[in-house]
Each structure stands twice: as structure tokens, then as C-alpha cells.
Write a protein that holds these residues in place. Sequence first.
Motif, PDB file in Angstrom:
ATOM      1  N   GLY A  22     -10.004   8.512  -9.103  1.00 26.86           N
ATOM      2  CA  GLY A  22      -9.565   7.296  -8.427  1.00 26.86           C
ATOM      3  C   GLY A  22      -9.720   6.056  -9.268  1.00 26.86           C
ATOM      4  O   GLY A  22      -9.197   5.011  -8.929  1.00 26.86           O
TER       5      GLY A  22
ATOM      6  N   LYS B 201       0.838  -1.203   0.000  1.00 30.77           N
ATOM      7  CA  LYS B 201       0.000   0.000   0.000  1.00 30.77           C
ATOM      8  C   LYS B 201       0.874   1.255   0.000  1.00 30.77           C
ATOM      9  O   LYS B 201       1.970   1.265   0.556  1.00 30.77           O
ATOM     10  CB  LYS B 201      -0.912   0.009   1.235  1.00 30.77           C
TER      11      LYS B 201
ATOM     12  N   PRO C  56      -3.745   2.085  -3.395  1.00 37.87           N
ATOM     13  CA  PRO C  56      -4.011   3.252  -2.536  1.00 37.87           C
ATOM     14  C   PRO C  56      -4.472   2.805  -1.153  1.00 37.87           C
ATOM     15  O   PRO C  56      -4.803   1.639  -0.940  1.00 37.87           O
ATOM     16  CB  PRO C  56      -5.112   3.982  -3.285  1.00 37.87           C
TER      17      PRO C  56
ATOM     18  N   VAL D 181      -8.269  12.645  -4.010  1.00 35.51           N
ATOM     19  CA  VAL D 181      -8.035  13.573  -2.892  1.00 35.51           C
ATOM     20  C   VAL D 181      -8.631  14.926  -3.201  1.00 35.51           C
ATOM     21  O   VAL D 181      -8.992  15.212  -4.352  1.00 35.51           O
ATOM     22  CB  VAL D 181      -6.520  13.730  -2.583  1.00 35.51           C
TER      23      VAL D 181
ATOM     24  N   ASN E 173     -13.097   2.256  -2.111  1.00 30.68           N
ATOM     25  CA  ASN E 173     -14.219   3.001  -2.662  1.00 30.68           C
ATOM     26  C   ASN E 173     -15.495   2.635  -1.896  1.00 30.68           C
ATOM     27  O   ASN E 173     -15.756   1.450  -1.680  1.00 30.68           O
ATOM     28  CB  ASN E 173     -14.345   2.610  -4.136  1.00 30.68           C
TER      29      ASN E 173
ATOM     30  N   TYR F 201      -6.026   4.793  -7.614  1.00 28.08           N
ATOM     31  CA  TYR F 201      -5.276   5.753  -6.785  1.00 28.08           C
ATOM     32  C   TYR F 201      -6.259   6.475  -5.890  1.00 28.08           C
ATOM     33  O   TYR F 201      -7.461   6.495  -6.173  1.00 28.08           O
ATOM     34  CB  TYR F 201      -4.486   6.745  -7.658  1.00 28.08           C
ATOM     35  N   ASP F 202      -5.754   7.054  -4.812  1.00 30.21           N
ATOM     36  CA  ASP F 202      -6.613   7.771  -3.881  1.00 30.21           C
ATOM     37  C   ASP F 202      -7.136   9.063  -4.504  1.00 30.21           C
ATOM     38  O   ASP F 202      -6.346   9.918  -4.884  1.00 30.21           O
ATOM     39  CB  ASP F 202      -5.818   8.162  -2.626  1.00 30.21           C
TER      40      ASP F 202
ATOM     41  N   THR G 285      -7.148   3.863   0.563  1.00 28.10           N
ATOM     42  CA  THR G 285      -8.586   3.824   0.832  1.00 28.10           C
ATOM     43  C   THR G 285      -9.328   2.894  -0.118  1.00 28.10           C
ATOM     44  O   THR G 285      -8.851   2.559  -1.183  1.00 28.10           O
ATOM     45  CB  THR G 285      -9.186   5.237   0.705  1.00 28.10           C
TER      46      THR G 285
ATOM     47  N   TYR H   8      -9.770   1.182  -5.773  1.00 26.65           N
ATOM     48  CA  TYR H   8      -9.299   2.356  -6.504  1.00 26.65           C
ATOM     49  C   TYR H   8      -7.946   2.066  -7.143  1.00 26.65           C
ATOM     50  O   TYR H   8      -7.136   1.331  -6.590  1.00 26.65           O
ATOM     51  CB  TYR H   8      -9.089   3.535  -5.545  1.00 26.65           C
TER      52      TYR H   8
END
Lengths: 353, 392
Positions: free
Chosen positions: A187, A80, A159, A176, A163, A173-174, A161, A171
Amino acid sequence: MTTIYRPISDPLEYDTFGCHPFENDPATPDRTTRQVFLRRQVADWNVDMKDGSQLQFWGFKDPDVSGSDSPWPSKLIRVKQGQVFHCEFKPTKGAHTIHWHGIEPTPMNDGVGHTSFEVKSSYVYQWCAHQAGTYLYHCHKNTVLHFEMGMYGVLIVDPLTKNPDTKNPNYLYDPVAGDVPSAITPGAPYSAESILVFDDVDPVWHKLDHNAGMCGDDVGLDKFNPTYFLINGVHNGRTQTDTRTVTRMTAGRHLLLRVANASYSRLHITLPFNCYIVEVDGRPLRTNRPKGWFSAPEYKAAGSKLEVGVAQRYAIWAPEVPRGDHQIIGNFHHWITNKRHFDGTAIAKIVAL
Amino acid sequence: MRRREFLKYGSAMAAFATVSTSLPAILSAQTSEDAPTGEKADFDLEIVDVDVELIDGSVVPMYAFAPTGKTASIPGPILRVTQGDTVRIDIRNSSTRPHGFQIVGQSNAVVSGLAPADGDGEDKTRIEFVATKPGTYFYVDGDNSPINRVLGLYGALIVEPKNGYADGAAKKKPMPYAPGAATPAMKSLFTALGEATIDGKPARFPGKPWQKEREYVWIFNQIDPVMCRRIGGGELVTPAEFESQFHPRYFTINGLCGLDSAHDKATCPTGRAGEPALIRCMNAGLATHSPHIHGNHVFVLTESNKNGLPVYQTSLNEHDVWTMPPMMIKDVLLPFTTPPDVPPAPWRMVQEKYPLRYPMHCHNEISQTSAGGSYPMGLVTDWHIDGPVATS
């Protein structure tokens, strides 16, 4: 007639740069607390090729997983974003390295023999991925041969987090604060993932010695004539039925297709559905001022072609994949003539039900 | 050549080096001041036959450009002009064969069929054109294509903007393109360079803006010694035959291989973190290369079209590998950021070796060898980060 000279300034340095790279087992510099730990060793084994011949391959095995002695590509690594990563590497079969391709650590952790050292018996690599995306890892000793021999694997940085959309829970990517809405959902959320590594094999190279070509002998490394074409180690005739190259998913959900070119050919891919390129080489194409607002996802209509350069990675996001069988067609072309190699097509499949 | 013999040869050449000029020395002298110019955008070039020593000590016949009366080099000297200049280039063919000259992507910039000069010093041919779009261009001998080019007759013409700033009237953010024609993404990137924070958040490029002097040219090529010797020996080889039989065994960047390119100041980018560099990347050969850089990703700013003209990119993709088909030109920005995947720790890292040395090499690994072996003595160089973030 004028002569343009190339005098060697330091023959000893030439020798250590190429023929006898520095081998060492140093302590990891500036070692810090880790969140991820794994181990890798070097394995060699024989592979049955589609014409019935057997060829030797090499790769990275995980000594903590039984039955992982013939890994090609080597076992997928997933970490991660933000985790401090340690990999204890004990090559055991001569000096090797691991280069974390696309990850950008300090030189000693970059795994390149001629800018740092080759691992003689043991070293702990350390890095901390700052960006979720698609990467590779591979041996960087006599890379021309060791990469061809199969010493590579996929490395994915996920990432932090998840979804909230449970139908598409992952995701790329996160997303933000500050992400500017674009054609894609920030994301690039997905429920199904297909990871495809294309490779070609020249059987002649699989009979060479570990150090072939490093000390100036002409061992034919200028001649690469691949005769086998594969995805994820699966021969091209079986890639539409093998579970390693066929991805099953629910129709109407989002797919993330990660493609890497581990061959020495120009790889031309045909995409079967409307989709977007959302990441190249571990960098999402996003619009966000503090993170960089220099790039945007690129739309590809069904039937579009994409060239994936040697060692490049692309992440392709296909929203709401329609019901049906979808073929990802990869054509391998010669790096000089750009002509398609004989038998140089390999097709992976997405089955949306 | 076997290694043992090579080393013996290498020692003998070391003594010779004190009385000859090496190509790295010539290349590093190729600043705008040293370009072969009388007036600002007037150049005087000669085409000559040369013997080129390769990294293993073997020698092949090739062609080269030389500033008239000066030392020949492969690639030829960098020609640097400013947008709007009327560029005049006088060409003399001092080779034993007919040749031509062309700036790819510029109109009124082609001559062909130049007969060998008879030595009276008057037989020059002039091309004249107005440089318009800032960027990187190939000059080549376009005759007998691709033979004369691949055998050494290639070089870079650089058009600098008359007034290149990304931030308009403030003029604090130099950019190698004209602001009126650069894309918003290009202006955004050059404006962001040297900013420690953006919108109150830590930004990606603390340090300095890009500076005009922070620039490198990388021209790739491949050498087939058999073809060089056949053509050098007078055999008539057609372009079709050349292309179908081309079998390169040496892979060069700025005419250099492996250790030579890692040592060449004009090839190996150096600087502190926060000192971005522009790399003008060109492929004069027939192979498709996949340059791969460690330590930082690059931003691809321009990509040449089939006519050799730079296309300014609307989306600046970051790559650790970028593709370079034949005759491709890409300007890329190497941001010189602190390598981003170093675990959180104070700079400078206590036990790590300095400077931080990273390679750039073609990932189509065949190109990492010379003469069928000799890894890594092909298309590879280094780049260095010499210290922590430099501030303006």
C-alpha cells in the motif's frame, strides 16, 4: 527510380480527421449515478516569465472556485477509487476536449477529437477509476499546441481506505488479501506527499493561434526550442524556495513523491534518498495473484537517476526520510540530441525536520 | 503545402491509386508466407534508391529494401524465422551508392562496403547465422551510420520460439518466447491470459490466450526532407554533420503518417475484448519517442540492450506511455481488456459508438505534425475493440 506512393484514399476524411474535427454536444452515453461532480472551463491569461517578458497561457479553470482563472498547471483533481466521476465541461473559448490521461473509459469519454468529437459548448464526461494511482488530464484538441500552452493538470485517484498507522495515514493503493510482502510495506503508506510536474516552454509557440497547424500550414510546429524550465509552474530559479515545489515533512516518516513529465524533453531525475519506484503510469508495482503478479517495486539507492518519458508518471516511495534538505534534480534534455538544454535544470526540495 | 493545394492534389492521386500499389497494401501482405523466401529461412534482398511520397504530397529521395525483383518498401519486409534456423540472407546492392547489411544483435551477420551492382545478376553477398534467442531484432544498413538507416534501410527480423508455451506440457498458452529462457513474470502473464477467474476471484484477462497470429510490428522513424534531398542530390554529408543538423519534419510508423497508419491493417490493432495482441515496437530514427496508448495499458515484456539483443524483463511494468530512444526495441503486450474505467454497466454499452476506437500516438507531440503543421498527421495510429469478450 522506384517511387513509393502515398495516395490519399479519401480527401474528405483527411479533412475531417485533421483540419475540421467533428464538433458536438451529445448527451453522455449510458449515463449513470455519480459520486463526484465538478466543472471545468477554459481560461487564458498572461504569465510573467523570469526574464520579465509576458507570455499567454491557457488552462482549465474551475468556475466554482473564485480566483482560479490563471491555473497552471490546472487545478489538481482527486477522486477515490471506484467512484463514478462526472465533469461538466464548457470550453467557452472555441472547441476543446478533456482527455483523462491514463484513465481508460469509453471513446466518447476519452476526450479525443479525431476518434470521437470535440466539445462545442458543453459535455459531461463520465468514468469510474478502477485503480488508485497518478494520472493527468489535458486538452486533446490540437494537442501539440494546447498541451504546451498549459492545458493540463494532475489527476490522482486515491484508495478507499486509510492506513491505521497515524504517523503515515495515507496509502498509494489499497493493500488487499493476497499481497505478497515485498521490500515495501504493501500500500506504500505515507505522511507527506510531493507532487512535481516538470515542464518546458518555448515562447514562440505562445503566440500561435488556437488552430495553428491543423489545416496544413507550416507554422513551425517542427521547431521546439524551450528557454524556460519549470516545476508546477514555478521557474527553475525559485523552485527551492517556493511553497509549490518545497515539501516540508517530519523526519523519519514516509514520503510519496509523484513525478510527471509535461515537457517535450527527455527528463532525467536524480533521487536524493534511498527509495523505491512503487507505481508507474497509474499502476502499482505489486505482487498479488488475482490482481496480477507480474511486477515488483524497484529499489533506487540515493543518487540514482530515473528517466521520466514525456507524459509518464512515477510514484516513488521513500521510507523514513532522514533529517535534512533533499534536492530532487530534474535535467531537461533535447528529444533528438539528448543534450541538456541551456538552463535546463529545475530542482525541487524536500525538507525533513 | 497549404491545405487547399493538398486537397486538389489528393483528388488527383485518388485516381492514380487504382493503378499503383500503395505501401499499406504491401505491408498488409507481409505475412510469413509472403516474406521473400525460397527455403524456410533463406531470404533474397535488394537495396534500391526510391522516391518516397510523403503525406502532404511532397517527394523525397530515400533508400529501401526490396525482396529481389519485387516491390520496395520502407520499412523493409518482415523476416520471420524460427529459433535454431540457419538463416541465409543474400543481399544485392542495386542502389547507386555503396551500402551494407547487418542484423543487429546477431554475430556473423554483418556485411559492409557493398559496391553498386553492375547488373549481371551474380553479385550477391550472403550472410549466414543461427537464430538463437526468440524476440525482435533490427536489420539495417549499418554503413555510414546512422544515415543509411534513417534514410530508409531498416526492418524487423523476428525469431519465433521452436516450442513457445507458457504452461509447459499442457500447451494451451502460447507465448512468443521459449519457456526455458522466459522470466517467471512473462510466463505468469501468458498463463493468466484467457483465465476468467484466478484463486476463485475474477481475473484480469477473461477471453482467449494469446495467439500467434495476434501480432503487430510498429517501426518508428523520422524524415528530414532537407537531408534526404541533399544526400539524394549527391552531396557528401558526414554522419557527424547528419546527426548535428538532423531536423525531422515527418514522423512515421511503418513508413506511414496519421490517417494512413490509422487505415493500415498491418499497423492498426483490431480484435474483440479478450484477444490480446503482441506489439513489437522499434525506433529506427534519432528522436526519442514516447508512445502513448489510450484504452488499455501495455505490459513491457522485453527491452533491447545496447547490442540490440532482447532482455526479457523480470518485472513487467504496465505503461500507458513507454519510452523509445533511438534503436530501442520493446515487445509489449496489449491485453485487449474491456477498458477498465468504464462505469459498471452491461456490455455492450447501449449508446456508445462501435467499434471502440482509441488512438496510440507519441506524446512528444512535435511528432504529431507533418511539415511544421498538419496535426495529427505524424506518428499516430488507432486501435479498435470490435466487440465484447471473445471466449475460446
